[in-house]
Write an enzyme that holds these catalytic residues in place. Structure first.
Site, PDB file in Angstrom:
ATOM      1  N   GLU A  50       0.729  -1.271   0.025  1.00 18.02           N
ATOM      2  CA  GLU A  50       0.029   0.035   0.106  1.00 18.02           C
ATOM      3  C   GLU A  50       0.893   1.310   0.046  1.00 18.02           C
ATOM      4  OE1 GLU A  50      -0.540  -2.555   2.090  1.00 18.02           O
ATOM      5  OE2 GLU A  50      -2.871  -3.019   1.884  1.00 18.02           O
ATOM      6  N   PHE A 112     -12.246  -6.455  13.479  1.00 14.53           N
ATOM      7  CA  PHE A 112     -10.980  -6.800  12.689  1.00 14.53           C
ATOM      8  C   PHE A 112     -10.527  -5.932  11.615  1.00 14.53           C
ATOM      9  CE2 PHE A 112      -9.727  -9.394   8.945  1.00 14.53           C
ATOM     10  CZ  PHE A 112      -8.224  -9.491   9.589  1.00 14.53           C
ATOM     11  N   GLN A 113      -9.343  -5.502  11.593  1.00 17.87           N
ATOM     12  CA  GLN A 113      -8.661  -4.710  10.695  1.00 17.87           C
ATOM     13  C   GLN A 113      -9.278  -3.273  10.973  1.00 17.87           C
ATOM     14  OE1 GLN A 113      -8.605  -6.349   6.988  1.00 17.87           O
ATOM     15  NE2 GLN A 113      -6.638  -7.221   7.340  1.00 17.87           N
ATOM     16  N   LYS A 162     -17.516  -0.111   5.284  1.00 15.07           N
ATOM     17  CA  LYS A 162     -17.879  -0.929   4.304  1.00 15.07           C
ATOM     18  C   LYS A 162     -19.287  -1.062   4.004  1.00 15.07           C
ATOM     19  CE  LYS A 162     -17.161  -5.882   2.743  1.00 15.07           C
ATOM     20  NZ  LYS A 162     -16.474  -7.044   3.085  1.00 15.07           N
ATOM     21  N   MET A 474      24.694   8.502   3.118  1.00 13.07           N
ATOM     22  CA  MET A 474      24.583   9.648   3.853  1.00 13.07           C
ATOM     23  C   MET A 474      24.912   9.725   5.249  1.00 13.07           C
ATOM     24  SD  MET A 474      24.308  12.662   3.194  1.00 13.07           S
ATOM     25  CE  MET A 474      23.531  13.426   1.738  1.00 13.07           C
TER      26      MET A 474
END
Lengths: 567, 156
Positions: A50, A112-113, A162, A474
């Site tokens: 993602e 959940f999630q 949802k 760096m």
């Protein structure tokens, strides 16, 4: 028209003229993905993480000037997107990110999630929404695109439960946005603009200080005209590379921590800073109390909060850079005398002769700066260059001859390693006719290396040039200078086989140890037409110079380059 | 630069998250909040927040600008000529000298507002500085509990 929330999301994307969406499906966003499956109006690119989806949308936005769109699911899908949001936020990139959320009835139950997406993203988005009702969805989608692209652009998150994407509602996409609380100011105050023009006319050592806002405002032609008209020298920030054009004699160079000697001295000695879309970042100013001590400051910025944030400003102008500069041009034309600044230009030319931007080239070991210069010779304006973060990024900014804005795409504000490759995929989608090269390091490329698969699958022929010094370069450089050479956790001697890695994912790979091999690899990479790693073994201990040590005055630069060729 | 106290009113859309946006801005940018009150503005879709903060000139200027930058912010007022009020409720044991405390309350625009078998509650409403004086003055009666409302302000 009646339709589901998921259909509304697709209809809004189509109505906004978006041709490409980057994303990754999951439980809470599945309704939307079902609608994506059914339509043909826009393309969806499945990244393999993602974070990469948001960076790709970001690269697309920076390469095209349009709003980038990314789509993720709830919970970990969203948290993976946060780095992408923060990257876009720091560099003012217009994005709309759609995230799924658990159903309304589950919000607050540790479902959940489930994660508080609006809570987490609040400090790293321009604005965000949690949709509470299907009636609000068309308006919110319209506002999200409008807010992302207007004023000072930025990322907007729309978090949709949802059950709302599954619900049927009435869809009328608004044709305009009416937000009484949000009215960006574009025009600039005419009296202030007039005073600023007077200040330019009366200055002896004026200096254009150009920032990323110039790119966002598409103001480069106006600014080149302004510089030309008054023969006023200009310095660019990291975010403004390409605005003046590399061959422009009025371009002194990039300023800041790794800016050129002449550019930093110009900033230290100017008597009038004309700051356009720049924000006096600490990497640009060095020690504030020593910064531009002799200068009055004109500051043009669309975000009032940028003006007076770090330095006091004498001529504050809130407005769009292009609009304001276009107002200045006719006023300046009558009054400005380019000869007046001749002495100033001579001083700066002398500084550039004294300490030009340079390095000690070497035949046995490839110097990283040579790679960038060579890329510039080979590709010039044909390429769009993205980069990751670290030494390679600074060398690219210093040595590549950028000719136009949007040719140089990098994470300047947040400094996100792992940005370059997915951003290159987005840039390639937005500029299919260009050769897109990601200049990267052996540290950065491994963050988001999974995108090899995305690139191969979608036939995106991005060339990753890895300046490989077997170090987190760096950080190693700082350890050399400031930590008595204690190379704590920066030695990357253990490496993957880059060629095999690229090939395993459907790309091509080349290992390069000589200049001749580099030319051959680039030729093969361009001809090959698929995603490529060009792994270039470079001098391990090369440093990015000049360097203003963090917190030091801008005019105190480390300048010495090492002589020897020790790979 | 010297730190100054500032009372700032913010008119914001009365919508979800708006308080979090404002308080998060202060937390994230390291600004100080002495007090913050918020309530809907009658007959509108807006809320009025009154924030008491302190900082030097540049910080105060940034606070005002950053507040204004929030999308739901309609207006930011940095008060200069204002009427400023705060309320305090103080609970005392019923054994405390109620007449003395009531006299003090009245000097600070207050009164005894509630009494029960074991305790009584005094209220005062005044400028924030005077509320602090009032609290000092009743300290010797050993208050059981003190609740301050935070400041509300209106430009004159």
């Amino acid at each position: 028209m009646k339709m589901s929330g998921a259909q509304m999301v697709c209809e809004a994307i189509i109505a906004e003229g978006v041709d490409t969406v980057f994303g990754y499906p999951g439980g809470a966003i599945m309704n939307v993905y079902d609608e994506i499956y059914k339509q043909n109006a826009f393309r969806h690119i499945l990244t393999r993480h993602e974070q990469a989806a948001v960076h790709a949308a970001d690269g697309y936005a920076r390469a095209t000037g349009r709003v980038g769109v990314a789509m993720v699911t709830s919970g970990p899908g969203f948290t993976n997107a946060v780095t992408g949001l923060a990257t876009a936020y720091m560099d003012s990139v217009p994005l709309v990110v759609i995230s799924g959320q658990v159903p309304l009835s589950l919000i607050g139950t540790d479902g959940f999630q489930e994660v508080d997406a609006v809570g987490i993203s609040r400090p790293c988005t321009k604005h965000n929404y949690l949709v509470h009702s299907i009636e609000d969805l068309p308006r919110i989608l319209k506002e999200a695109f409008y807010i992302a692209r207007s004023g000072r652009p930025g990322p907007v998150l729309v978090d949709i439960p949802k059950d709302i994407t599954g619900e049927i509602g009435e869809f009328v996409y608004p044709d305009h946005v009416d937000l009484p609380t949000y009215k960006p100011r574009y025009k600039g105050n005419d009296r202030q603009i007039k005073k600023a023009v007077e200040a330019i006319v009366n200055a002896k050592k004026p200096l254009l200080y150009l920032g990323g806002g110039v790119v966002l405002s598409n103001a480069h032609e106006s600014i080149r005209a302004l510089a030309e008209m008054g023969q006023i020298p200009a310095v660019e920030t990291l975010m403004a590379r390409g605005v003046m054009g590399a061959k422009n004699p009025l371009l002194i160079g990039m300023l800041g921590m790794h800016g050129s000697y002449a550019a930093n001295m110009a900033m230290s000695e100017t008597d009038l800073i004309i700051a356009l879309g720049a924000r006096f970042d600490d990497r640009v100013t060095g020690k504030l109390s020593e910064f531009a001590r002799y200068a009055d400051i004109i500051h043009v910025d669309i975000d009032p909060a940028n003006i007076g944030k770090l330095v006091d400003v004498d001529y504050p102008i809130v407005g769009d850079v292009k609009t304001v500069v276009d107002k200045m041009l006719p006023m300046l034309e009558k009054k400005v005398d380019p000869d007046r600044y001749q002495v100033w230009r001579d001083i700066l030319a002398r500084y550039d002769e004294l300490h030009p931007l340079t390095y000690n080239d070497c035949d046995e070991t490839i110097k990283p700066q040579w790679v960038i210069e060579r890329l510039g010779q080979l590709l010039g304006e044909k390429a769009v260059i993205t980069s990751d973060v670290g030494q390679h990024q600074m060398w690219a900014a210093q040595f590549y001859p950028f000719d136009r804005p949007r040719q140089w795409i990098n994470s300047g504000g947040l400094g996100t390693m792992g940005y370059g490759f997915p951003a290159a995929l987005g840039a390639q989608m937005g500029q299919p006719d260009k050769i897109v090269v990601n200049i990267t390091g052996d540290g950065s490329i491994l963050m988001n290396v999974q995108e090899l698969v995305t690139a191969a699958e979608n036939k995106l022929p991005v060339i990753n040039v890895i300046l490989n010094n077997h170090f987190l370069g760096m950080v190693r450089q700082w350890q050399t200078f400031f930590y008595d050479k204690r190379y704590s956790e920066t030695d990357l001697s253990f490496q993957p086989d880059w060629k095999l890695l690229a090939e395993a994912c459907g790309g091509a790979g080349f290992d390069v140890t000589t200049k001749e091999e580099f030319d051959a690899a680039m030729e093969a990479a361009i001809a090959g037409g698929k995603v490529t790693f060009v792994n270039v073994a470079v001098d391990r201990f090369e440093n990015v110079l000049p360097m203003v040590p963090a917190g030091g005055a801008l005019y105190n630069m480390l300048l010495e380059h090492k002589e020897q060729c020790d790979g | 630069m010297d730190k100054v106290r500032r009372v700032i009113s913010v008119i914001v859309a009365n919508e979800a998250q708006v308080l979090a946006r404002v308080s998060g801005l202060f937390a994230g940018r390291g600004y100080n909040i002495d007090s913050l009150t918020v309530a809907p503005i009658p007959g509108s879709n807006f809320s009025h927040m009154t924030i008491v903060t302190r900082g030097n000139r540049r910080v105060i200027e940034q606070i005002v600008k950053q507040l204004h930058k929030l999308i739901p912010t309609f207006k930011v007022i940095e008060h200069e000529e204002m009427v400023e009020k705060e309320m305090v409720l103080i609970k005392f044991s019923i054994e405390s000298p109620i007449a003395e405390i009531q006299a003090l309350c009245q000097a600070y625009n207050g009164n005894i507002v509630n009494a029960g078998p074991d305790m009584f509650i005094a209220m005062a409403a005044d400028e924030a500085g005077r509320i602090a004086h009032f609290i000092d003055a009743v300290e010797r009666y050993q208050p059981v509990e003190i609740v301050r409302s935070g400041v509300v302000a209106m430009e004159r």
